[in-house]
Design an enzyme around this catalytic site. Structure first.
Site, mmCIF file in Angstrom:
data_model
loop_
_atom_site.group_PDB
_atom_site.id
_atom_site.type_symbol
_atom_site.label_atom_id
_atom_site.label_comp_id
_atom_site.label_asym_id
_atom_site.label_seq_id
_atom_site.Cartn_x
_atom_site.Cartn_y
_atom_site.Cartn_z
ATOM 1 N N ASP A 114 -10.670 1.930 -3.325
ATOM 2 C CA ASP A 114 -11.277 1.584 -2.037
ATOM 3 C C ASP A 114 -12.793 1.576 -2.150
ATOM 4 O O ASP A 114 -13.481 1.117 -1.242
ATOM 5 C CB ASP A 114 -10.861 2.596 -0.959
ATOM 6 C CG ASP A 114 -9.530 2.234 -0.336
ATOM 7 O OD1 ASP A 114 -9.017 1.139 -0.625
ATOM 8 O OD2 ASP A 114 -8.989 3.050 0.436
ATOM 9 N N ASP A 151 0.819 -1.215 0.000
ATOM 10 C CA ASP A 151 0.000 0.000 0.000
ATOM 11 C C ASP A 151 0.861 1.277 0.000
ATOM 12 O O ASP A 151 2.076 1.235 0.278
ATOM 13 C CB ASP A 151 -0.910 -0.024 1.246
ATOM 14 C CG ASP A 151 -2.290 0.531 0.967
ATOM 15 O OD1 ASP A 151 -2.410 1.386 0.068
ATOM 16 O OD2 ASP A 151 -3.243 0.119 1.645
#
Ligand code: GLA
Length: 727
Positions: A541, A471
């Site tokens: 997301d 990430d």
């Protein structure tokens, strides 16, 4: 194919359906003669006659005659008033330049770029060197050609061949001149949870500039542009793509001149950039993938998809089975322990997933997003017995184990920061900007890269880990490193991304069997540079069953669907609060590398059955996701319906998936979808509809949109059929 016509000093590059022709004109400049659809080699004389008109050779030495010349690399301060491709400042402050042809070379294969992601293979490379009239600077332009493809890779290498240092103030990768005409520019813009929206505007006079100043390629704008000729649509007309194989600050510009020609160029963003080249040193600008389509945007996307799969992704993963992931993030967020995770693992196995991924929160004191980042040590208070307990359970259930990292980041409340506060990107006396409560590590420092490499390696080598989610949850703000001299701070942004690439290269090489997935709070770093190391990226997301159609549609403009992680999440959706049917979420998630992002231990029997059948369906169509061609049938930005279709290369199989939105069309003769990409001559069966018809008829008459209600979705499986319907 690359051909050199010696007498005419002409270079002819040919891909699957484009020709790219350039020559050394009478004044010694490398000039473009044509970039576009196929033309006849017998017309070389006519091309040159036209080329000569744009740059009368007798005028260029002392007159202003370069403003209309379609150059292969624009230079500065000599009567070409368009933006240059490079600006090279000498030690005396002068930066005017005039680059002329010196030599060229045609080589087999593709060059390897050390430290930068690049096309891994090619048929041939054309390298042409230009030298400045006024300084000892040289530029080598590279054109990497693929016979069966319409992608053309370009980049440049700038060399200081003198004895005094020079400073690059711009060093773009390519310059591409398109002839006078009406063009539109398509870009992919967005923000967190709304990545890759599509915007198309007319290219007017002046400079249109797309860029990132966020230190990452960013979801503000993706490092890609399509330049569409008037009349270009999804299915027809001409367009050109420019995509950067780069993940840092970038720019792509299109400048329309007085005559209507358009100069497209791009590379490392020159805003805030400078790069010092000592005597004999070179700067290699990142690769750009240009692409030509004479059959609309759809074909451009298919060329990019093939190119990324065949030339950019690690070959061992490019078309290999994608882990069917069950990820715990939306199920638990930070609030978990082994007791909570074990049933999720059991549930994941029951659904047919093959990999359980433990997301953020397993390390250091990481119970919130303001603590622990950087401490890659298992939190055994939370996870008694370490990762081993979870891994054992996964093994018992036939699952592989995956783990989340955010290697380039740190929280101030962490052991790492306490030990090395000097390792973050910050300038003494300037309060650093925090993003998601975190700071960014200074990857221009080799010791920082080494530290991260070692601490992540330790976890990977001590545990049986098959999958890593990597990430990157914030943008860069303070472009400064105390380890770089004051007069070279302009190098920071590029050096940072070189540090990231170095880390990615080292970790993926040290653990070649591990499947790495990129992520940056979703699609903040969804680019071809990252795809060189990680074959898949968490697309967004936003897991909402409606929003995802737009995000995936936009992303598919220049990336293969197999690069997109698409998970089924719970409802109401965590990001939008919207409720869509589970079947819809499954259908949308089937158009990419699929998985689950929900609590697998808390599903009803009905939900279990739907997700099981989704996973079964994915297994059935995975070949199409990995290797198929994408045809976009109904645009979710322009209509209230979304539909995409995947077709196998041999055109024997296809998969159609769609969703109708609020007030969308319903069944009836007026609402038909014309199927594309099938062979006109083959006969096909649509399993769910019991329709048997030829590809030609399915394209011409189409198939009715099913009656599903708002946010309803459908999927059709199509196979070549030997059957014929009795008439
Ligand atoms: C980012 C990612 C999410 C999740 C969280 C964890 O937002 O995009 O999928 O991994 O970080 O903090």
């Amino acid at each position: 194919m690359i051909r050199y016509y010696e007498r005419q000093k002409t270079f002819w590059l040919r891909g699957k359906s484009y020709d790219y022709v350039m020559y050394v004109n009478g004044a010694g400049f490398l000039q473009n003669l044509h970039y576009g659809g196929r033309i006849d080699e017998n017309d070389l004389g006519e091309l040159i006659r036209r080329g000569d008109l744009l740059c009368p050779p007798q005028n260029v030495n002392g007159e202003l005659a370069l403003d209309a010349m379609p150059g292969e690399y624009g230079f500065f301060g000599r009567g070409d008033f368009r933006e240059p491709t490079a600006v090279i400042e000498r030690h005396d402050g002068a930066s005017m330049s005039r680059f002329r042809y010196v030599s060229h070379e045609i080589r087999k294969g593709a060059p390897r770029l050390k430290g930068l992601p690049h096309a891994r293979s090619a048929d041939a490379t054309f390298a042409v060197t230009l030298r400045d009239d006024f300084s000892p600077s040289e530029i080598t332009l590279y054109y990497v050609v693929f016979d069966g493809s319409d992608a053309l890779v370009r980049y440049a290498e700038l060399k200081n061949a003198g004895s005094e240092p020079v400073r690059l103030k711009r060093a773009f990768s390519f310059c591409n001149e398109l002839p006078s005409g009406d063009y539109k520019m398509l870009r992919l813009f967005g923000a967190w949870a709304t990545e890759c929206r599509v915007e198309t505007t007319q290219i007017g006079r002046g400079v249109t500039r797309l860029q990132s100043l966020r230190g990452v390629s960013s979801y503000g704008l993706n490092p890609f542009a399509a330049i569409m000729r008037d009349g270009c649509t999804e299915t027809q007309g001409e367009c050109y793509g420019a995509q950067l194989v780069y993940s840092g600050n970038w720019a792509i510009t299109a400048e329309k001149s007085f005559s209507g020609s358009v100069r497209v160029q791009g590379g490392v963003n020159d805003f805030g950039f400078s790069w010092e080249l000592g005597a004999g040193e070179t700067f290699v600008a990142p690769q750009a993938v240009l692409c030509y389509s004479g059959e609309g945007l759809g074909q451009l996307s298919r060329e990019y998809a093939d190119f990324i799969r065949e030339r950019i992704m690690r070959p061992e993963f490019a078309c290999s089975h994608r882990p069917l992931v069950a990820n715990n993030w939306e199920a638990t967020f930070f609030d978990f322990n082994a007791e909570k995770l074990l049933p999720i693992i059991d549930g994941a196995a029951e659904l047919g997933a093959d990999t359980f991924v433990l997301d953020d929160g397993w390390f250091g004191e990481r119970n919130f997003d303001n603590v622990g980042l950087g401490d890659w040590v298992v939190n055994t208070e939370k996870l008694e017995g370490g990762l081993k307990t979870l891994i054992e359970r996964c093994k018992k259930r036939g699952l592989k184990f995956g783990l989340w990292f955010e290697p380039e980041m740190v929280n101030e409340d962490s052991e790492l920061f306490r030990a090395h506060p000097e390792w973050v990107i910050a300038k003494a006396g300037v309060e650093p900007v925090r993003g998601r409560n975190q700071l960014v590590l200074d990857l221009t420092r080799p010791e920082v890269v080494d530290y991260i490499f070692n601490s992540v390696s330790k976890i990977l080598s001590e545990n049986d880990i098959a999958y890593v989610k990597w990430d990157f949850n914030r943008d860069l703000t303070e472009f400064y490193s105390a380890s770089i001299p004051a007069n070279r701070q302009g190098e920071f942004a590029h050096r940072f991304i070189l540090g990231s690439y170095n880390l990615m290269e080292r970790l993926t090489s040290a653990f070649p069997e591990v499947f790495f997935e990129g992520c940056a709070g979703g699609g903040r770093r969804f680019d071809a540079g990252v795809l060189y190391y990680f074959p898949q990226i968490w697309t967004s997301d936003n897991t909402d069953g409606f929003e995802r159609t737009r995000i995936q549609w936009g992303t598919s403009l220049c990336y293969p669907v197999s690069a997109m992680s698409c998970h089924v999440a719970a409802c109401p959706n965590h990001q939008t609060g919207r409720t869509t049917p589970l079947n819809t979420r499954c259908v949308v998630a089937s158009l990419g590398a699929t998985g689950c992002e929900l609590d697998c231990s808390k599903l009803t029997d009905g939900e279990k059955a739907e997700i099981k059948s989704h996973i079964k369906n994915y297994k059935q169509i995975e070949e199409l996701v990995l290797r198929g061609d994408l045809y976009r049938l109904s645009n979710p930005f322009e209509t209230n319906m979304f539909c995409e279709m995947l077709v196998s290369k041999d055109k024997t199989k296809a998969y159609v998936a769609g969703e109708v939105f609020l007030g969308g069309p319903f069944g009836g003769y007026a609402n038909v979808l014309r199927l594309r990409g099938l062979s006109e001559r083959k006969t096909y069966k649509i399993e769910e509809l019991d329709i048997i018809a030829s590809g030609r008829t399915l394209a011409e008459l189409g198939v009715s949109v099913p009656q599903l209600g708002d946010f309803g979705a459908w999927a059709w499986h199509i196979t070549e059929s030997e059957e014929y319907k009795e008439s």
